[in-house]
Each structure stands twice: as C-alpha cells, then as structure tokens.
Motif scaffolding. Structure first.
Motif, short mmCIF file in Angstrom:
data_model
loop_
_atom_site.label_atom_id
_atom_site.label_comp_id
_atom_site.label_asym_id
_atom_site.label_seq_id
_atom_site.Cartn_x
_atom_site.Cartn_y
_atom_site.Cartn_z
N ILE A 429 0.84 -1.20 0.00
CA ILE A 429 0.00 0.00 0.00
C ILE A 429 0.87 1.25 0.00
O ILE A 429 0.56 2.24 -0.66
N LEU A 430 1.97 1.19 0.71
CA LEU A 430 2.87 2.35 0.74
C LEU A 430 3.38 2.68 -0.66
O LEU A 430 3.41 3.86 -1.06
N SER A 618 -6.59 5.62 4.02
CA SER A 618 -7.85 4.89 3.93
C SER A 618 -7.68 3.48 4.50
O SER A 618 -8.63 2.88 5.03
N TYR A 619 -6.45 2.97 4.42
CA TYR A 619 -6.16 1.68 5.04
C TYR A 619 -6.30 1.80 6.56
O TYR A 619 -6.92 0.94 7.20
N SER A 631 -4.67 -1.24 16.67
CA SER A 631 -3.27 -1.00 17.06
C SER A 631 -2.37 -0.86 15.85
O SER A 631 -1.55 0.06 15.78
N ILE A 632 -2.54 -1.76 14.88
CA ILE A 632 -1.73 -1.65 13.67
C ILE A 632 -2.05 -0.33 12.97
O ILE A 632 -1.15 0.39 12.51
N GLY A 633 -3.35 0.02 12.93
CA GLY A 633 -3.76 1.29 12.31
C GLY A 633 -3.08 2.45 12.99
O GLY A 633 -2.55 3.35 12.34
#
Lengths: 662, 301
Positions: A429-430, A618-619, A631-633
């Motif tokens: 995504i990056l 948006s991810y 947490s990952i977000g």
C-alpha cells in the motif's frame, strides 16, 4: 543567607538599616534584650490601638467620604511622624499618608466644584422660561431656511454644470453628499442652540466628569503609593527562606506568609484544582472506567468483564496531562513565593495586590489569553495523539477487542517486516500511496502551471471567462465532484460510455485495478490543477514586465525567458504551498474512499483488509473502523505523523519568519 | 473618441499595436493555445453540466444512466426534501460550522495578538510545538475520538457528538490559524498600538479598539475557511456520527450513493447542486482573498 548591613529596594538602591537590633547582629554583637526591640514592640502595640480607633463607619456620600479619608490621613501623618526613623514600615505608612494628605484635598475640591456646577445648571434649567426654547427654535428655523435655500440654488447650478457636461457624474454625486452633510450639521448645531437642550447636554457632561475626574486623580495617588511600596525597603529578622517551601504542599501558603494575601488566596484556588480534580483523577478516583495513571500498567487486563482497555488508556493519558498541569502549578507557586521571600530578606518589599494585579494584566497578558487555547489543544488535540501513540504499542486486534495488553514495538516490527495479516499489506500500500502522491500532485502542478502560462499570454482574449471556468474544480466542494465522478464511472453511466467509445471496448473502471488507479490520478489532476493554476496565475501577473523587456533586448528566446525568469520566480513564491499539496494528497482520504471505496477488492493480493486503490490513510480508516485492527492502524498513523513532522520541521525551521522570532 | 479612431485605422488596414505582428508560426501557436484552453474548459465543464442536467431530468431513476432524454422537472429535489433528511443534514452542518467559526475566532484572535505583539518566555518553543502538532492530521486520533466522547459525556451530560466535532474542528484549527493571523499582524507596524499604549490603553483595550479593526479582513477569511471546513469534511462525521438524522451534509449525501436502502443518484446530484452553487460562488467571488490568506500563512510561517 549572610547578614548584611544594608538593605536593597526594587530599583537596587542601598539603604542604611534602621533596625538597630539587626544591625548589631550583623556586626556580630549579640545583645540579649536589645532596647530597640522594646521600642519596636511599643510602637507596634500603639499602632494597633491607633488603627482600631481610626476605624469609622463608611460614609455614604462621596464628599463626606473624601473628607473622612483626609481626616484619617492627617491623623496617620501625625501618628507615624515620630517613628519614621524607627522603622521602614512606619516610614512607608507615613509617606503613604502624606500622599493622601497632599492629594485628597484636590479631589475633594474638584468633586465639590463639579457638584456645584451641576446644581447651578439644574437651577438654570428650572428657571428657564418656557418660551425661550420656542424663540430660539424660531430663530434657528429662519436661519436654517436661508441655508437650505442657498444650498438649493447651489444644487441647481451644479446640476446645470452637469447637464452641460462640464463636470463628471462623480463630481455631481460628491457635491450632493457635501450638501446633505452641510444641512445635517446645521440642523445639529441648531438643536444645540436651543437653551434647554444645551443645558441638558452640559449636565450630562458634568455628571460624567463627576465620575471620571476623581478616578483619574485616584490613579495618580495609587501610582505614587506603588512607587513608595517599591522604593522603601523592608527589614525582617529572618535569615534563610523557608516559608516558600510551604507552597510546595499547599500552593498559596507561602504567598500568604509573605504577606501577599490575595495572591495567596488565588493560588489556593489552584491548589483546590490540584487536590480535588487533578491528583484524585490521576490516582483513579472519579474516572469513567479507568484507574488514572495506574490503569496504564495493565490496561484492564484481568479486570472486570465490562472494563475496556481503550478507556483505561485514554483516562491514563488524561491523568498524565492533569498531573503535569498540577506539578506545574506546584512549581510556579513555589518559585514565586521563593523569589518574593528571598527578595524580602534582601530588603525588597513584597508587591501590594494593586501592583501584582497590574503586572498580571500587563506582563501576564500573553499567558492569560492563550491559556484557553492551550487547554483546548492539550485535551482535544494532544490526548488523542498520545492515545494513538500508546495504542500503537498495545495489541488491540480482532481477537482482543475490549481487553488488550502492551506489546511493545511488535506492531512496528510487523509493519517493517510485513508480517501478519494487517502488516503484510503495508509495503504494497505504501508503494501505491507514493505513486499516487507523486503522480497526482506532479501532474496537477504541471497542468495547472501550463494552463496559467497559456492564459497569461497577452494575445489570448476572454481571459476572465477561462479563468472562472478553470477555478471551478477548486471552488466546488471536493466530495461532490469526487462522488460525481464515482457515479459517472458506474456501469452504463456517462463516463463509462465515453471511455468505451474511445477505446472501442467496454471497460468497467471500478473492477480494474489499473483503470481505477489511472482514473484516480486523472481525476485528482482535474481537481488539483485548479488551485495550482490560481496560484501560478497570481504570481505570473505580478512579475514585472521590464524583466521580459530586458531579456528581449539581450536577445533571449521564449524558452529561455520561461526557464530563466518565469519558472524560478513562480517556484520560489509557491514552493511552500506546493509542498503542502504533496502532503495533502498523501493524506487525501476523500478522493480514494469516495471514488471506489479503495476497491477493486483483489482478495488474492490484498486479503479482506484493503482494496487495491487504498492508500495508507484509507487503510488506517478501514483497519480502525471496519476490521478492528486498531493498534496496527495507530502504528501506521504514528509513522505517517513522524514523517510529516520531520517534513514540516525542515521547511519550517528554515523559514525566515521563524528565525526572526526572538 | 479613441475607439472611433481605432476603427477608422482598422478600416485603412494599418497595423497599430504595441505587440509585433504575428508570424505564421506565432499564429499556429496561438491557435494551438486556444485549442488547448478550450479543450480543458470542456473537460472541466462537461461533468458539471451533466450533473446539472441529471438533477433536473425526470427521466433519470435511482441510477444515473447516459443517453436519457431530458424531461425537465424538479422531481429529484422533491425527493430530496421529502424522502431524505437533507434539511436536517444542512441544519446540523450549519450548527457545527457556525459554532466552529465562533470558537475559532475567539481563540485565534487572542493567540494571534499574543504571539505577534508580545515577547514572553516559551514563545519560540510553544510556537514550534504547536506548529509540529498541527502537521499531525486529525485522523491520527480516530481510534480515540469515539471513546473520548463517551468519557466527556460522563462528566458533561448533554455533550453530544456534534459538540465533539465542533471541539475537534476548532481545536484543530487553532495552530494553523494563529500562524496566519500572526503573519498578518506582523506585517502591520506597531505604531498604532504603541500610540494607544502611550495614551493609557490597557492590553485589552488596545486589542479591542486597535487590533480588532485592523485584523478584521484576515479574521473574515479565517471565519470563512472554518465555516466551509465542516461542509467539506467527510472523514470525521463518518467516524463519529452513525444515525442518519445526526449526519452532516457530506456524510448524508454519501448515503444517497452508497447505502443500498437509500440510494438515489439523481437526488444526490440535486442535493450536491444546492450546496455546490453557493460555495462555488463564494470561492469565485473571494478567490483573491482566500488564496492570499493561505499564502500569507504559508510564506510568512
């Protein structure tokens, strides 16, 4: 603190000591029953009696009050005069009373005079014959009529001139305005010439002065008293500061012991905040669910069934901020009391509340007015950011929704290594996020700048029309245009059909990763070039023409003029805003989410967590709101934040404006 | 008079202009420029025109399709007002916008004044601090906002989600707007406030009588941006608001496209049109001021 033979005042002048006992002590003599101390005690008991006798019931009439004050001041002068050489306290009281004796009579006199004048005006008003007004009015009316006639003839003349086209319509207008004003002023003056009106105004004026003049004179008295307070030193037997340390447990106590009562009481209000709100909250009392700072230790893990770790975390963060504020209050209160006490030992007299309050209003002004903003920023902006920072080091995932513990840097490691369900997508995504940011922004800048240069051509006509059309995408709310495009690319809708007509085959944009990404970048160019166009056009128009003329004379080609003059100037002036465009697009949630919801959803590559046009923000949204990987977000959000902050820091610390701040 | 002369000259076919006459290459280039300019104008206008047409086209149903004959009518507007919560969304957004404007102006006018006109301990540090904090976008806190609202509601009953949004918007705007206002005030010499100080005005009086009138234009721009912000934002309402009657206009209109129960694309076009027209008109009329406000904040830092 070493004992000295002299005392200092606020300005730094030295004074001889009046307190013989302290002087002897400083010189090393220790006399057990010093005669000076007896004199002082004698004076103090007499002073106490004198002051109780001096108390009189407050007068209701200001005039009476002033004379009472004067009387009291005279008595004080008489009482303190013999003791002036005994102590500085007596000298201060004496000199303050002297100021009153010198200045109050003037106030008294002014007050009496104004009152007399008011009485006079009132009696004049009563004695006014009723026909006087009418006579004056009649007189004025004839004068007014004459003036009006005069103006009427002037108006006719001006109109005539205008009809002959000898003056412009603007001049005609100005003249008309002038006439109107003349009549208005004349009418107002006529009104003032009516005796009853004039007297009424005079009375109003006097009543105002009755209020304000004494106030001004009081201010002078106060200023002189403040000077005395700061000029005359104080003598105390104390050797080393200790009272201020009492301000550490109880803010305000040190101030009260220093003799600054009102300041001390206000500090005590802050102490209430510390002891009733901040500290109990930090200890876990009065929390919604959490346990204050202690709740941060194991975040409700192993706690009650309904307890939620997120609440424990947020309340822990709030508790930390409250505690920081409380510690700050303790520190300020101690520091202030300590300084005053140390100065007092040196001989500087503590400020009276009148001086302190003035200082708070003058020097403390920037602090008091920015305080509400600071509180808002701490609790509405910093608390969520800190919570995200902590959350990124905890383990909130679909299996551990309501209760989760600390995991350290595991989330960050998962992202870097690309491991785990959510972390695996990070790099993929990056990469798309970077392509999107660079592609869409650069294209917008190029197109916008190109259009601005085309339109800035002096031979192009209809400039305002083109300009208005070109800024439409900027002027229309972004979410509307994006949703509009989204609709138009649905099957069988406008743009889908146009695309089919061009390519000769049916293309369902939203089902194809390639087409969605391409159309997103084109759509963003449609949207973003508009603003760049507006910016560059403004800069282009402000470039002075002589630059180009000079270039022409030197034989420059159009290309050279563009690259050597236009581009550098435009870039230099819009650079910070262009950088802003890149960061904005990096975080443009609206464009991605509204166009295709991040889709199309290619589960073999992206799993169920994201679509192939999702960018990082948006991810994060999907991880947090739909898929319970908070947490990952949070970890991704924190990484982005640090990136942006570093970016901003570089640009910002180099800006001229910031370096100029002293 | 000038014009008659010009036409006369034209009639005699004498070239009269400051600019050199165009060569053939120049002609081609100019024609090319016109071509590109017109093409881009069409590219911009076409979707907008389609939106206008479909909002008024009674032959459109639920999903917008191309090639439908135009039958002029206001059916979709009727649907918007009667079948959806459009008016409630507008009211919610207005409430949030206006409150945000008020709070922002209250905070920012003071902070801008303090940072521009006073020297105080910690000024540079705090300025740097808020600048860095301000670069962190508000979405970073999305995991916390909902829970924070629950906690605040516990202590202040009646603190609803709209108020939470207002707080987030106005607190988030303090830093950036302080910079804009500070930059603007810095460019104004301090002579006026010095004179006021000498005449005996207190800080508060100087602020009210001198500074306020000076910064009014910039405050108006800040007010405008803070007013438009809630109309344009989509993310935060989406995070915080759940019930249809709580939504703001952007999140509400999204349900007309996204939510299968309420989907109605022409009604979206109609609703979008209604807020697009006033906002676009505002932006076009005030374009210079809006851009200069942004630019002064950015360039002057």
């Amino acid at each position: 603190m070493a004992e000295t033979k002299v005392k200092l005042n606020h300005i730094g002048n030295t004074f001889a000591m009046k307190n013989q006992y302290l002087l002897d002590r400083a010189q090393g003599k220790n006399i057990a029953k010093h005669p000076y101390l007896q004199c002082l005690a004698d004076f103090e008991s007499k002073e106490k009696r004198f002051l109780t006798e001096l108390k009189t019931p407050r007068a209701t009439d200001p005039l009476e009050e002033y004379s009472q004050r004067l009387e009291a001041a005279r008595k004080q002068v008489a009482f303190y005069e013999p003791y002036v050489e005994l102590s500085y306290d007596a000298e201060l009281a004496y000199k303050k009373a002297r100021v009153e004796v010198e200045q109050v009579p003037a106030i008294l006199e002014t007050y009496r005079q104004i009152r007399q004048e008011i009485e006079q005006v009132r009696s004049e008003r009563k004695a006014l014959p009723p026909e006087a007004d009418q006579q004056a009015r009649a007189l004025m009316a004839t004068e007014l009529k004459a003036l009006e006639q005069d103006i009427e003839t002037q108006k006719m003349r001006i109109n005539e001139l205008y009809k002959q086209k000898r003056i412009s319509s603007k001049a005609l207008q100005n003249n008309m305005v002038k006439f109107k004003r003349q009549i208005k002023i004349a009418k107002e003056n006529a009104e003032l010439a009516v005796p009853s009106k004039a007297l009424e105004l005079k009375e109003k004026n006097l009543l105002y002065r009755l209020k304000q003049d004494p106030k001004k004179m009081e201010a002078f008295i106060q200023a002189e008293k403040n000077d005395l307070q700061q000029n005359i030193p104080v003598e105390i037997a104390q050797g080393a500061p200790w009272k201020s340390f009492l301000s550490i447990p109880i803010p305000g106590l040190g101030q009260i012991l220093n003799g600054q009562y009102i300041k001390g009481l206000l500090m005590m209000l802050l102490a209430f905040f510390n002891y009733i709100i901040a500290i109990p909250y930090a200890l876990g009392y009065g929390n919604y669910q959490g346990k204050g700072i202690g709740g941060l230790v194991n975040l409700a893990v192993g706690g009650k069934r309904l307890d939620k770790s997120l609440f424990f975390m947020i309340e822990g963060v709030i508790a930390i901020f409250l505690l920081i504020i409380a510690l700050f209050i303790f520190w300020i209160s101690f520091k202030d009391a300590y300084k005053v006490e140390k100065d007092k030992i040196l001989g500087k007299r503590p400020n009276s509340w009148k001086i302190t309050s003035k200082m708070i209003l003058e020097e403390g002004f920037p602090y008091t007015v920015t305080l509400p903003s600071a509180i808002m920023i701490i609790f509405i902006v910093l608390v969520p950011i800190m919570t995200s920072l902590l959350l990124s080091m905890a383990g909130q995932d679909p299996q551990n929704q309501s209760k989760f513990g600390w995991v350290g840097l595991e989330n960050y490691l998962a992202l870097i290594k690309g491991s785990g369900l959510a972390g695996a997508l990070f790099w993929r995504i990056l990469v798309w996020t970077l392509i999107w940011t660079l592609g869409a922004t650069t294209l917008s800048i190029l197109v916008g700048f190109f259009l601005a240069i085309l339109l800035n051509n002096e031979r192009v006509k209809l400039k305002p029309l083109f300009r208005t059309i070109y800024i439409l995408p900027w002027a229309i709310p972004g979410f509307i245009s994006i949703l509009l495009f989204s609709i138009m690319f649905s099957p069988d809708s406008y743009l889908t059909n146009v695309l089919s007509a061009i390519t000769g085959q049916t293309i369902l944009v939203k089902d194809s990763t390639f087409w969605t990404r391409l159309i997103l970048i084109i759509m963003k160019t449609w949207l973003g070039s508009s603003y760049i166009f507006l910016l560059s056009l403004g800069v282009l128009q402000s470039i002075p023409g002589d630059l180009y003329e000079a270039a022409d004379i030197d034989g420059a080609t159009s290309w050279q003029k563009l690259t050597k003059i236009t581009l550098p100037l435009v870039l230099f002036q819009t650079a910070p805003l262009l950088v802003g465009q890149y960061t904005f697009n990096f975080n443009d949630f609206t464009a991605i989410f509204l166009f295709n919801g991040g889709g199309p959803f290619n589960t073999s590559l992206y799993g169920n967590l994201a679509g192939s046009s999702d960018i990082l923000i948006s991810y994060i949204f999907k991880l947090t709101m739909n898929n319970n990987y908070q947490s990952i977000g949070a970890a991704i959000a924190i990484i982005i934040s640090f990136g942006l902050m570093a970016f901003a820091y570089i640009g910002f610390s180099r800006s001229k404006a910031f370096r100029e701040i002293k | 008079m000038m014009e008659t002369k010009k036409t006369k000259v034209k009639a005699e076919k004498i070239y009269l202009s400051d600019k050199p006459p165009l060569s053939t290459g120049g002609m081609v280039l100019l024609a090319l420029s016109y071509g590109i300019l017109i093409a881009w104008a069409v590219f911009i206008l076409w979707p907008i025109i389609q939106m206008f047409l479909s909002a008024f086209n009674e032959n459109q149903y639920q999903y917008l399709t191309s090639g439908v004959e135009l039958k002029f009518g206001t059916k979709h507007f009727k649907h918007l007002f009667e079948e959806t919560n459009y008016l409630i969304w507008i009211r919610n957004t207005l409430f949030i916008s206006l409150s945000t404007v008020l709070l922002t102006l209250l905070f920012v006018s003071f902070t801008g004044y303090a940072y521009s006109r006073f020297r105080f301990k910690g000024k540079k540090m705090s300025l740097m601090g808020i600048m860095l904090v301000q670069t962190i976008p508000s979405f970073v806190g999305i995991a916390a906002y909902f829970a924070m609202h629950t906690i605040i509601q516990q202590f202040i009953p009646g603190f609803n989600k709209h108020m939470m949004l207002i707080m987030i918007y106005s607190a988030g705007g303090i830093a950036g707007n302080t910079f804009i206002l500070k930059g603007y005030l810095d460019s104004i010499p301090t002579d006026l406030d010095d004179a006021a100080k000498i005449d005996g005005c207190s800080n508060m009086q100087t602020y009210r009588l001198i500074i306020m009138p000076i910064v009014k234009p910039m405050l108006a721009i800040i007010a405008l941006w803070s007013f438009i912000g809630p109309f344009l934002d989509f993310l935060l309402p989406r995070v915080l608001l759940t019930r249809s009657e709580d939504l703001t206009v952007s999140a509400g209109l999204f349900t007309l496209i996204n939510d299968l129960r309420t989907i109605n694309q022409p009604a979206f076009a109609a609703g979008g049109l209604l807020i697009m027209v006033p906002i676009a008109a505002l932006f076009i009329i005030l374009q210079k001021q809006l851009v200069s406000g942004l630019a002064s904040g950015a360039v002057k830092g």
